[in-house]
Design a protein around this motif. Structure first.
Motif, short mmCIF file in Angstrom:
data_model
loop_
_atom_site.label_atom_id
_atom_site.label_comp_id
_atom_site.label_asym_id
_atom_site.label_seq_id
_atom_site.Cartn_x
_atom_site.Cartn_y
_atom_site.Cartn_z
N ARG A 182 0.84 -1.19 0.00
CA ARG A 182 0.00 0.00 0.00
C ARG A 182 0.87 1.24 0.00
N ASN A 183 0.45 2.22 -0.73
CA ASN A 183 1.18 3.49 -0.76
C ASN A 183 0.14 4.59 -0.93
N MET A 346 5.03 0.36 -7.28
CA MET A 346 6.00 1.46 -7.26
C MET A 346 6.10 2.15 -8.62
N LYS A 415 9.10 14.68 -6.47
CA LYS A 415 9.11 13.52 -5.58
C LYS A 415 8.31 12.41 -6.26
N TYR A 418 6.78 6.70 -5.76
CA TYR A 418 7.32 5.65 -4.88
C TYR A 418 8.29 6.19 -3.84
N GLY A 419 8.42 7.52 -3.76
CA GLY A 419 9.17 8.09 -2.66
C GLY A 419 10.24 9.10 -3.00
N PRO A 420 11.38 8.63 -3.50
CA PRO A 420 12.53 9.53 -3.64
C PRO A 420 12.32 10.64 -4.66
N THR A 421 13.24 11.59 -4.66
CA THR A 421 13.18 12.73 -5.57
C THR A 421 13.99 12.44 -6.83
N GLN A 423 16.27 12.82 -10.09
CA GLN A 423 17.39 13.64 -10.54
C GLN A 423 17.92 13.11 -11.85
N TRP A 457 11.22 2.45 -15.55
CA TRP A 457 11.84 1.41 -14.71
C TRP A 457 13.00 2.02 -13.94
N PHE A 458 13.19 1.51 -12.72
CA PHE A 458 14.21 2.06 -11.82
C PHE A 458 15.62 1.86 -12.36
N SER C 8 5.74 1.92 3.33
CA SER C 8 4.68 1.32 4.15
C SER C 8 5.08 -0.06 4.69
N ALA C 52 16.98 5.25 -0.77
CA ALA C 52 17.14 6.26 -1.82
C ALA C 52 17.64 7.53 -1.14
N GLY C 55 17.42 10.84 -3.90
CA GLY C 55 16.93 10.38 -5.20
C GLY C 55 17.74 9.25 -5.82
N GLU C 71 17.73 13.72 1.93
CA GLU C 71 16.44 13.05 2.00
C GLU C 71 16.74 11.56 1.84
N TYR C 73 14.92 7.89 1.62
CA TYR C 73 13.61 7.27 1.48
C TYR C 73 13.80 5.77 1.41
N ILE C 75 12.61 2.26 0.37
CA ILE C 75 11.67 1.61 -0.55
C ILE C 75 12.07 0.15 -0.66
#
Ligand code: FES
Ligand code: FES
Lengths: 758, 161, 81
Positions: A182-183, A346, A415, A418-421, A423, A457-458, C8, C52, C55, C71, C73, C75
């Motif tokens: 869950r997010n 995510m 942001k 899925y969370g991070p910022t 770049q 994709w990450f 979460s 993360a 970022g 920051e 994070y 995940i």
């Protein structure tokens, strides 16, 4: 930022040399999994469950053992009964007990095709006869195949001890729901209430297979002293070593795994099926054992990716700003927990900057083969639903689909959902590349439609080792621990040659076995060119430092006064104007006198793989008589960071598109009422052939990744993310109705056309 | 279950082997003659990875029973390069990066050569339909088709030169 | 102080609390601080989560630097095909 990025020009990176393993592959000499044999080897074969769900009451092997030529028969009792334990050996954590039970069923067969016993015999005929004479008594149990029925309270239970993880309150009863993800961000309900426009839909996809053309194959030998040799086709020889050691309870150092050439993997060869079985048979028989899967085995017993049921709702203001989203994803995991629904959650909204959303994902076990990774695992499925909904939203708003995506696009500093910022991402540039393409402006013909979809994709880094060994003549051998699936040896050689300043044909890249190179995580997640490439460059830099140190001594100057340029050491000491540059070959020729062999190895855990974005544009044509859909034009743009070997980058993109188009239009696991797979062959599980596709145009956008010496980002996963929705959106354009269920096969399209006519 | 003695010609040379009942030409090539260039992707005639020429005709060797090749002429991928020189198709496959994993490549090369032997100037569509029996999961076919078309052009030029 | 946000997956350890300011120079410091506050969370995060940092995703990397204003994070770890 590393120095190499500031180099004025690259000589090799970015060019298209012929791959170093090419001649072997066009002449048939390259040896794949099934091409290797060991002296005295036996034929290994596996007996598989004919039921989708059954208790194994007993296995009687006595008649089978009497077949002449049969040397060993094994069942689960020949493997240690392992405790549940999360194993980090692979790319994604997997449970050791599940892994071992998937290799050989113990008390229950959980899907049609689940291995229950194996034989080793002197001939294929004897092995077949023995299989036929093994008597397994089953108690057939009710089964469940689809994700929603499997979630029902009264569904047949696969595992008596599976309790849902990730709920607020601890689950009190077992179920088939392994996990909830869950997010949530902001106030999605409030934002929906205020939204001026909303769209909502339910989307489904079927299980599809990675479809590598090479079936799994291995030959393994367990020697009298306990030393094991394994030759197999996989995405990681070290992964095979770890899994075999743990499943069989033996020492890592007792197993040596040699990677065969691999005939495609796409994630499907990131786990073991045959290797532990071949080793156990070898131990029992005292001979090497070779096992090769049939295509039917590949379909029935190796990992497809999940089928799914998804629900997406989007809310926006009239100007197209998306204010709220709700995404619910239910994924089939197959017989054991571990669908890619977490990654799907995510990635689902990763392309969008949305203030309020909720994303929920469900990992659900079913009586189907345990899913395995498939290229950007989970992301294409979620993107099918979200990008279809985006298309509906653009239509409702009367907005251009690219303009809608640009308006809501993530950019540097956003942001991520899925969370991070984010770049150094090149998403806006990639959107612009499609928007400005000639293709996007071109007119459509009759019965044609056009679809746009995006994907994310990450990409990952991780542990890699590389060695650079310089020969006495100044040529170089680069050793890495990563199987080459799609031409990565070429990029390894190129990066080494670029760094050393020598022509690329002076560098020979090879892939070491587990005893001859340090540990490397498997080839997957688009990590090899990034992470292993980084190790190669650093090893080459270490060699250069060594060469400069030796030259400084030879010239009696300080190290600072020796620079390495274009493959040679140059003296910058104004006091020594007479020092002529020394080439790598000259230095290599005297290496014995200057300190011994020139060689360096680097092991690292690479971080900072840059995320990748793709934007796809699909034109297709529908035959209104038959419902047959033909893709007539396709353009895929992607931010690749820096294309090391552009031809193989294009190839990765084109291959991903083709797989995605197959997924959208034809591919699906089909089961009968007993839960048996009905189409375990290429005739009925129809993958795209040459006549199904047009040329696949690619646009490589290059926004460099500062974490990589040449700016590379992972490439191989992203291109399979957008095509499912790009095709579905194009079909929506062509026929005027939305079909939210894959595959979009001719009968389905015809039915939609008919329903529209009514 | 007696075995059949088979004498045949493979890539120009006489070859002999013993065929067990049910053995396919693909099995014979790979297991008896050590020619592992032809691959088994399906064993049912649906992928083309096992493509070879039999008396000048393109066949799936997984569908041919081994004893059927008695007295006949088999050509495989191993015979395509001549005198240490790659065939133009092989060269063009490399130049165009028309392979990734390379597992489909031997079959595609044999099938492409059969196409160009029969039709030196195919259209793209003709090439795509001819090669529709050869599955490739890695490339999306784009570069394969380009390589075949380019090789065809080069072979035509060689012929007129 | 680094701003640390938990995905979460970690919430069962924290009763749903997700945002923390933590004094940390490395990922290992973050893990230790989390474990001190919520016993068990450190080991869980170490095994199951990626970090993360500003970022950029760091997996299995105890010594990756965390800046004073970073920051961070958490995940789930990422795999791939
Ligand atoms: S192996 Fe013969 S066609 Fe597939
Ligand atoms: S290159 Fe892998 S199947 Fe064609």
């Amino acid at each position: 930022m590393s120095e190499t990025l500031d180099k004025p020009a690259l000589n090799i990176v970015g060019t298209r040399p012929i791959r170093p393993d090419g001649a072997d592959k066009v002449t048939g000499r390259a040896a794949y999994g099934a091409d290797h044999s060991m002296p005295g080897q036996l034929v290994g074969k596996i007996l598989r469950s004919p039921h989708a769900h059954a208790r194994i009451v007993s296995i009687d092997t006595s008649k089978a053992r009497a077949v002449p030529g049969v040397k060993a028969i094994i069942t689960a009792s020949d493997f240690p009964d392992l405790a549940s334990e999360v194993l980090e050996g692979g790319e994604q954590a997997s449970n050791l007990r599940d892994l071992s039970l998937n290799v050989m069923a113990r008390d229950k067969a959980l899907y049609h095709g689940h291995a229950v016993a194996a034989v080793a015999a002197a001939s294929s005929e004897a092995a077949d006869e023995a299989l036929a004479r093994i008597k397994v008594t089953y108690e057939v149990l009710p089964h469940v195949l689809d994700v929603e029925p499997a979630m029902a309270a009264d569904a047949p239970l696969l595992h008596a001890h599976l309790f849902t993880e990730g709920l607020e309150a601890k689950a009190t009863a077992p179920s088939n729901i392994a996990k909830r993800h869950r997010n949530v961000r902001g106030d999605p309900e409030g934002a929906f209430a205020a939204a001026e426009v909303t769209v909502e839909g339910r989307y489904t996809t079927q299980a599809v297979h990675q479809g590598y053309i090479e079936p799994h194959a291995t030959v393994a030998a367990w020697a009298e002293d306990g030393r094991c040799e394994v030759w197999s086709s996989s995405q990681g020889q070290f992964m095979v070593r770890t899994y075999c050691a743990r499943i069989l309870g033996i020492e890592i150092s007792d197993i040596r795994v040699t990677p065969a050439e691999i005939g495609g993997g796409f994630g499907g060869k990131t786990t073991v099926y045959l290797e532990p079985v071949a080793l156990a048979l070898s131990r029992a028989s005292g001979h090497p054992v070779k096992i090769v899967m049939s295509r039917e085995d590949v379909f029935r017993a190796t990992g497809p990716t999940s089928g799914s049921v998804m629900h997406v709702k989007l809310g926006a203001s009239a100007d197209g700003t998306i204010t709220s989203a709700h995404v619910d994803l239910k994924f089939q995991a197959g017989a054991f927990p571990g669908s890619p629904v977490g990654a799907a959650c995510m990635t689902a909204l990763a392309c969008y900057d949305i203030a309020n959303f909720s994303i929920v994902g469900w990992d659900v076990v079913t009586n189907t083969p345990k899913v395995a990774a498939y290229r950007a695992p989970g992301a294409p499925i979620a993107a099918f639903a979200v990008e279809s909904a985006m298309d509906e939203l653009a239509r409702k708003l009367g907005m251009d689909p690219i303009a809608l995506r640009e308006k809501n696009a993530v950019r540097n500093g956003t942001k991520a959902a899925y969370g991070p910022t984010f770049q150094n991402i090149g998403y806006l540039e990639t959107l612009a590349a499609i928007r400005d393409s000639e293709h996007y402006k071109s007119p459509l013909g009759p019965n044609q439609g056009r679809g746009v979809a995006v994907g994310f994709w990450f990409n990952v880094g991780g542990e890699s080792t590389a060695a650079v060994n310089i020969g006495e003549d100044g040529s170089a051998v680069v050793v890495t621990g990563n199987p080459d699936i799609g031409g990565s040896r070429a990029s390894m050689a190129m990066m080494a040659a670029e760094t050393l300043g020598v022509p690329v044909d002076r560098v020979r890249p090879i892939i070491g076995d587990t005893a001859s190179i340090g540990y490397s995580m498997l080839t997957g997640g688009s990590r090899t060119t990034f992470a292993t490439g980084m190790a190669v460059v650093q090893a080459a830099e270490k060699v250069i430092l060594d060469l400069r140190q030796r030259t400084a001594k030879l010239w009696d100057v300080s190290l600072d006064h020796v620079v390495w340029r274009m493959g040679q050491a140059e003296c910058t000491d104004p006091a020594k104007p007479d020092k002529k540059p020394m080439t790598l070959a000259a230095l290599a020729a005297q290496s014995a006198r200057t300190g011994g062999p020139i060689s360096a190895q680097v092991s690292l855990n690479a971080q900072g793989a840059g995320p990748g974005f793709g934007v796809h544009l699909c034109d297709l044509e529908v035959d209104p008589e038959t419902g047959h859909v033909t893709v007539v034009r396709y353009t895929a743009a992607q931010d690749v960071g820096k294309a090391i070997h552009p031809a193989y980058v294009e190839g990765q993109i084109q291959g991903g598109v083709a797989q995605g188009v197959g997924w959208a239009l034809n591919e699906a696991y089909i089961f009968d009422r007993q839960g048996l797979m009905e189409n375990p062959g290429f005739l009925d599980y129809r993958m795209p052939v040459a006549s199904d596709l047009p040329m696949l145009d690619t646009i490589m956008v290059e926004v460099p990744n500062p974490a990589h010496p040449f700016g590379a980002k992972g490439v191989g996963e992203v291109p399979i993310v957008p095509p499912l929705a790009a095709v579905a959106n194009a079909l929506r354009g062509a026929i005027g109705v939305r079909i939210p269920h894959l595959p979009l096969s001719p009968p389905v399209v015809l039915e939609a056309l008919d329903s529209k006519a009514e | 279950m007696s075995k059949t003695h088979v004498t045949t010609t493979v890539n120009g040379d006489t070859a002999e082997f013993l065929a067990s009942p049910g053995m396919t030409l693909l099995d014979a090539l790979r297991d008896e003659l050590g020619l592992t260039g032809a691959k088994e992707g399906c064993g049912s005639g649906d992928c083309g990875a096992c493509s070879v020429m039999l008396d000048g005709r393109l066949v799936c060797s997984c569908l041919v029973l081994a004893p059927e090749v008695e007295g006949r002429r088999v050509e495989t991928i191993e015979g395509m390069a001549q005198g240490g020189q790659l065939h133009p198709l092989q060269q063009k496959f490399l130049e165009h990066a028309a392979l990734q994993c390379g597992f489909c490549t031997p079959g595609l090369l044999v099938a492409s050569k059969a196409l160009l032997d029969a039709n030196p100037d195919p259209t793209e569509t003709e090439a795509r339909y001819w090669l529709a029996g050869n599955l490739c999961r890695c490339t999306g076919y784009d570069k394969i088709i380009r390589a075949v078309m380019d090789a065809a052009a080069e072979l035509r030029q060689e012929r007129t030169a | 102080m680094a701003r640390v946000t938990l995905g979460s997956e970690c919430w069962p350890f924290t009763n749903g609390q997700s945002d923390f300011d933590i004094e940390a120079a490395t990922v290992r410091d973050v893990i230790a601080a989390l474990d001190a506050r919520f016993p068990g969370l450190g080991a869980f995060a170490d095994k199951r989560m990626a970090f993360a940092i500003d970022g950029v995703i760091h997996q299995d990397a105890w010594f990756s630097a965390v800046g004073p204003d970073s920051e961070v994070y958490l995940i789930p770890k990422i795999g791939g095909g």
